[in-house]
Design an enzyme around this catalytic site. Structure first.
Site, PDB file in Angstrom:
ATOM      1  N   HIS A  16       0.831  -1.198   0.000  1.00 30.16           N
ATOM      2  CA  HIS A  16       0.000   0.000   0.000  1.00 30.16           C
ATOM      3  C   HIS A  16       0.867   1.250   0.000  1.00 30.16           C
ATOM      4  CE1 HIS A  16      -2.385   3.169   2.296  1.00 30.16           C
ATOM      5  NE2 HIS A  16      -3.031   3.023   1.153  1.00 30.16           N
ATOM      6  N   SER A  17       0.627   2.143  -0.962  1.00 29.95           N
ATOM      7  CA  SER A  17       1.300   3.441  -0.992  1.00 29.95           C
ATOM      8  C   SER A  17       2.824   3.242  -0.961  1.00 29.95           C
ATOM      9  CB  SER A  17       0.778   4.299   0.171  1.00 29.95           C
ATOM     10  OG  SER A  17       1.067   5.654  -0.006  1.00 29.95           O
ATOM     11  N   TYR A  18       3.537   3.823   0.006  1.00 31.70           N
ATOM     12  CA  TYR A  18       4.987   3.592   0.117  1.00 31.70           C
ATOM     13  C   TYR A  18       5.313   2.100   0.130  1.00 31.70           C
ATOM     14  CZ  TYR A  18       9.295   2.748   2.766  1.00 31.70           C
ATOM     15  OH  TYR A  18      10.510   2.256   3.198  1.00 31.70           O
TER      16      TYR A  18
END
Length: 247
Positions: free
Chosen positions: A80-82
């Site tokens: 998720h994301s980073y």
């Protein structure tokens, strides 16, 4: 002990810990998956391990160590994301068949040499946001509301967010030739009624459906595992239950 049939490693984004996946774990188990929610070094319940040398490679090693300790094979990585940067780094180290599937959840799609600063549309802002806590450079916690969570969830997320080790966003990611051969590539983009054209990772040019990528949209805030956990679990199940043949 045998390896679970459907191991799934859930890698959180910046400032988050394994706690953010809490609403998805039971439903994933009920559908036959073995989910492992990772907390990366220096974050969440591991915030006491924050140190100047904690970088992207540290976080990649965190996940590699979990896979080794649990003796997992055929893993689906959800970044998720980073956490998508971490998932890509893990895939490059292990490759197929240890990693079956790489799922980017509202995440950048990196290529060799990328860092968070170079690959995200707001990367140039990050150096100005840097601060120091106990001698360690960090990015301070952001606003939970900006992550698409609401009500009691927003208050919960806000108090759980951790300062994020700054070195993780400047570390370049090393992805050698052939790093994702044989690994299914999936992208899930989180959109709301206001940002169909302007998601957190608006440049989707690296999601290559002609090369066998599958791409999905999920109506939720950026923190889909908190904002729309039921929909996210249903979509992950759909993704994993209809595996594409990867050359």
């Amino acid at each position: 002990m045998p390896t679970p049939d459907h191991p799934m490693i859930l890698i959180p984004g910046a400032q988050h810990g394994g706690w953010c996946w809490r609403k998805t774990l039971g439903p994933l188990r009920a559908r036959g998956y073995a989910p492992y929610a990772v907390t990366l070094t220096g974050l969440g319940e591991r915030a006491h391990l924050l140190a100047p040398d904690v970088d992207l490679d540290t976080h990649i090693t965190d996940v590699l160590q979990m896979i080794e300790a649990e003796e997992l094979t055929g893993v689906s990585l959800v970044g998720h994301s980073y956490g998508g940067m971490v998932a890509a780094g893990v895939t490059a180290r292990l490759r197929h068949p240890a990693v079956r599937r790489l799922i980017y959840l509202d995440s950048p799609v990196p290529v060799d040499g990328d860092s968070i600063i170079s690959v995200t549309p707001f990367g140039e802002q990050l150096p100005r946001m840097r601060t120091v806590v106990d001698g360690v450079g960090v990015l301070p916690p952001g606003e939970a509301a900006a992550m698409g969570v609401h009500g009691d969830d927003a208050a919960w997320v806000q108090r759980r967010l951790s300062p994020h080790p700054y070195a993780t966003v400047t570390t370049p990611l090393h992805l050698p030739d052939g790093w994702n051969d044989g690994v299914e590539q999936v992208y899930i983009r989180c959109v709301t009624g206001h940002d169909e054209d302007h998601g957190p990772w608006a440049d989707m040019s690296r999601v290559d459906t002609s090369a066998g990528w599958r791409s999905f949209e999920l109506r939720s805030g950026h923190d889909a595992m908190i904002d729309e956990p039921v929909k996210l679990v249903e979509l992950l199940d759909e993704v994993c239950a209809t595996e594409e043949v990867v050359a």
